[in-house]
Scaffold this motif. Structure first.
Motif: not given
Lengths: 349, 475
Positions: B452-454, B456, B444-446, B448-450
């Motif tokens: 990756w953000g985590g 980073i 789920h893109p959200v 995945v984004g979270a």
């Protein structure tokens, strides 16, 4: 938490959905922004001591941005003296703040009861060296000081700010602040690599500030016991290297002082030295220090250079041979008192 | 150029968008040029060596395929071996050989007038030399058809994700993927980027932090307890550092739809030293197996010869790492351990399967393997062979007080080292319990984004203050 398993279809090589990547990007940005917001909330609730309310940096070698924050206001009768120095000004061996010569000097000045409220801001960095002093000198401009007292010696003009060791101070963060950076020579910024994008981000975000707070101190960074005597006298870097490096750093310092504090009197004092703890090379270097300083600061009419190298007896030093005991701090404060008075009197006239 | 540098971030931002729009020859040309820029960033002269090796093996491969004359094929192979190993020998080993001769001559009182050459070791020379050698050897063996595309071959030799520190790829696996642009799926992109971020985390948070403490101990005076802790810490540092590099390499290639071979499979849970080598630096160990061990006779000539072959291969594997006696001893020690294990396995008819699930009784084997490997790491990390022996000697001869107090590290630092090691070892156990199942299945893109953000944020908040080069860059 719902977990989506990989469906067989996703294995098929197909055209990507750009919308999906936009959502991922938005999620990353949203996540990071939320974390930054949270860090801001926490950071703003942390009470950092500044040099106006703490006689020395309670965070030891860290937190220099916070500790050197300028105050919002200035009392009309306040006389502000900024002391920039090394571990000798810090007196790491004793927990009591009142023994530090900066505190003693402030007390002596205020005992004169001449109607002024003297503030001696102690910006002594344990292990401090010339690049850090240059950054602090640039930072001093925002404080509108009446006088700068730089207590230093030859060895402070040896070590590099880079490579930044794990235990080094975070004074380099000052170099990323606009009101400091504008006074720094471009060559200094280049040489000490104060242009790292990641460090810039660390200095300008709450997350970065929180990271700095979290950094774990290096061993023996905050012990109160006098260290054992060294096995051998303190050796120094090769003389030729010292001269090259020292010349460069003195020039950077002068350029910064001229840019940041063009009208402020600056007194550079060669620190008390225990001859017995030094090698002959080091002593040779120490002898070269004042003539070289004089040559560099000749063009700066605000600068006075004084020598306090022999005002403290060897037995007044701790066994490490470098740091002086509380009674030495008292002697040094008494020695500095007329220096400060004369300097401030000159301005008043 | 190193992956954990701002320059590489800019490099990636230039490479990938252009990659996305190009096809065929221009794409290969683009990637070759960018790979050369990546490689020559620190010293452009290195590119000449890379190019020389590429031209040599491309032509030898073509010529070899045009002839059935066994003698001529052998001669061409010899040319490839001499060319590649000769360059490796000059740049990597000539100084070591001359210094060793000087030392021996001095010992017997003879003056040896040759000064060791002052040559800077080209980064990654050991990796790409082995990679390009496998191409000509595979053609010689009839296992591979040479490519007609020079750009594809040049890219195979210089492919930037794995050029400097592997995984050492085989032409049979990589070359055909580089001849045509590989379609990239959403899964490739997500997995690739996740792998890159994870590799960076392993490097700049875990490995670099451990590296600070390892250096504090190994570069200064320390107690036995310090050394013990630092040696374990180094074991995890080098694993995190090197496997982190491999993760980034595999991830970057995956973003381009290219599959690179796995290089590490949670090695510190190996039940014996043989299994360890099937989980550690797999691309090197399989290279040594296929191109050295098997030609030497492998396990086909009896147990004694098998053990001897293992020792020889590991000794040379040690020297592959560096032109220093300590690496030779490192390889020799592990080779001896492998040889002993082979004999033990033959006598007791021990067999194991890499995919077997762990059992409680495996703990003893894991412990022994770990300690065997730990001893080898002392040689790998110490400044010199003498220093390594001193450290090991102190472990067995110094008084007990040295085991009960820390000297170089303080308690907080020691605790942090232990925590980092426990996390890494915990990840080993977790992964083995997963038995190869993919851990991160979110698409789920959200999420995945979270994630990756985590990662980073985690890197930003906890990266070590001193960024180090990848350890394997020196090889």
């Amino acid at each position: 938490m719902a977990v989506q398993t990989l469906s067989p279809e996703t294995h098929i090589k197909s055209t990507q959905s750009w919308g999906r990547y936009v959502i991922i990007l938005v999620a990353i940005v949203g996540f990071v922004m939320a974390a930054e917001g949270l860090a801001a909330m926490i950071y703003q609730h942390i009470e950092f001591a500044t040099s106006y309310d703490a006689p020395r940096n309670p965070n030891f070698r860290r937190g220099w941005v916070e500790y050197t924050r300028p105050p919002a206001t200035r009392e009309p009768n306040e006389r502000r003296i900024i002391l920039i120095s090394n571990s000798q000004g810090f007196l790491r061996e004793r927990p009591e703040d009142e023994f530090v010569y900066a505190s003693q000097l402030e007390m002596l000045l205020n005992q004169q009861a001449d109607g002024s409220n003297y503030q001696v801001l102690n910006w002594s960095i344990p292990g401090g060296n010339a690049p850090e002093y240059i950054l602090l000198a640039a930072r001093a401009a925002a404080h509108d000081p009446d006088m700068i007292l730089l207590v230093t010696y030859s060895q402070d003009f040896v070590e590099d700010l880079h490579p930044i060791a794990f235990y080094i101070s975070d004074a380099n963060r000052l170099g990323y602040l606009s009101d400091v950076r504008r006074y720094l020579p471009a060559e200094f910024i280049r040489q000490y690599a104060i242009n790292d994008p990641l460090a810039w981000l660390e200095a300008h975000t709450y997350l970065g500030n929180m990271r700095n707070r979290l950094e774990i101190p290096q061993n023996d960074s905050w012990t109160w016991e006098a260290r054992e005597k060294r096995d051998r006298p303190r050796g120094l870097h090769r003389f030729k290297e010292w001269i090259e490096q020292a010349e460069r750093e003195m020039q950077f310092l002068n350029d910064t002082l001229l840019a940041a504090l063009p009208d402020t009197p600056i007194v550079i004092v060669q620190t008390p030295i225990n001859d017995l703890a030094f090698t002959q090379d080091s002593l040779n270097q120490a002898e070269q220090f004042i003539p070289r300083l004089q040559a560099h600061f000749e063009s700066n009419p605000n600068v006075t250079i004084l020598n306090a190298s022999d005002i403290i007896a060897p037995e007044t030093f701790y066994p490490d041979g470098v740091h002086f005991r509380p009674e030495g701090h008292r002697q040094f404060a008494e020695w500095l008192l007329p220096v400060v008075n004369n300097t401030l009197e000159t301005i008043s006239r | 150029m190193i992956f954990n540098s701002p320059e590489f971030g800019i490099f990636a931002l230039i490479v990938f968008p252009v990659y996305a729009v190009l096809r065929g020859k221009p794409l290969r040309f683009w990637l070759v040029v960018m790979s050369y820029i990546f490689y020559g960033w620190a010293n452009p002269w290195y590119i000449l060596l890379l190019l020389g090796s590429t031209v040599l093996d491309f032509n030898i491969g073509k010529r070899m395929s045009r002839t059935d004359d066994a003698r001529r094929r052998k001669m061409l192979l010899a040319m490839s071996l001499i060319g590649n190993l000769g360059a490796l020998g000059i740049f990597k080993y000539s100084g070591f050989v001359i210094r060793s001769i000087n030392d021996i001559a001095a010992t017997i009182g003879v003056a040896f007038p040759v000064e060791p050459p002052d040559i800077l070791l080209p980064i990654g020379i050991s990796f790409y030399t082995f990679q390009t050698l496998s191409y000509t050897i595979d053609i010689y063996r009839g296992q591979l058809e040479p490519t007609d595309s020079f750009s594809a071959f040049a890219l195979y030799v210089a492919f930037f994700p794995q050029l400097v520190a592997g995984p050492i790829e085989r032409a049979t696996h990589l070359l055909h993927q580089l001849e045509e642009k590989q379609p990239t799926t959403t899964d490739d992109l997500i997995t690739g980027i996740t792998r890159v971020l994870w590799g960076l985390t392993k490097k700049i948070v875990f490995a670099d932090y451990l590296g600070i403490y390892v250096a504090t101990v190994y570069d200064g005076g320390a107690s036995n307890l310090d050394y013990l802790l630092a040696t374990y810490a180094f074991a995890f540092q080098i694993y995190l550092d090197f496997s982190g590099y491999s993760d980034i390499a595999i991830g970057l290639a995956r973003i381009m739809g290219i599959d690179l071979r796995e290089n590490f499979l949670w090695p510190y849970l190996s039940r014996n030293i043989s299994e360890f080598w099937q989980r550690w630096h797999i691309s090197l160990s399989t290279w040594l197996r296929d191109y050295l061990y098997i030609p030497l006779g492998g396990s086909r000539k009896g147990s004694a010869r098998t053990a001897a072959n293992v020792v020889i291969v590991m000794f040379l594997g040690g020297l592959w790492h560096g032109a220093d006696l300590k690496f030779a001893i490192w390889g020799l020690w592990l080779g001896l351990a492998l040889g002993v294990y082979h004999i033990y396995a033959l006598i007791f008819k021990k067999k194991f399967n890499l995919d077997d699930s762990l059992r409680w009784r495996d703990v003893i084997g894991i412990f022994i393997t770990l300690q065997t490997v730990m001893i080898s790491w002392v040689f790998f990390r110490a400044d010199s062979t003498t220093r390594a022996f001193n450290i090991l000697e102190n472990f067995v001869t110094r008084d007990l007080r040295n085991w009960t107090r820390l000297r170089a590290l303080n308690e907080e630092e020691a605790l942090l080292v232990v925590v980092l090691m426990v996390i890494t070892f915990g990840l080993h156990i977790f992964h083995r319990l997963q038995q190869g199942r993919a851990f991160l299945k979110w698409r789920h893109p959200v999420l995945v984004g979270a994630f990756w953000g985590g990662l980073i944020l985690f890197m930003f908040m906890f990266h070590a203050p001193t960024g180090e080069r990848f350890i394997y860059f020196q090889f």
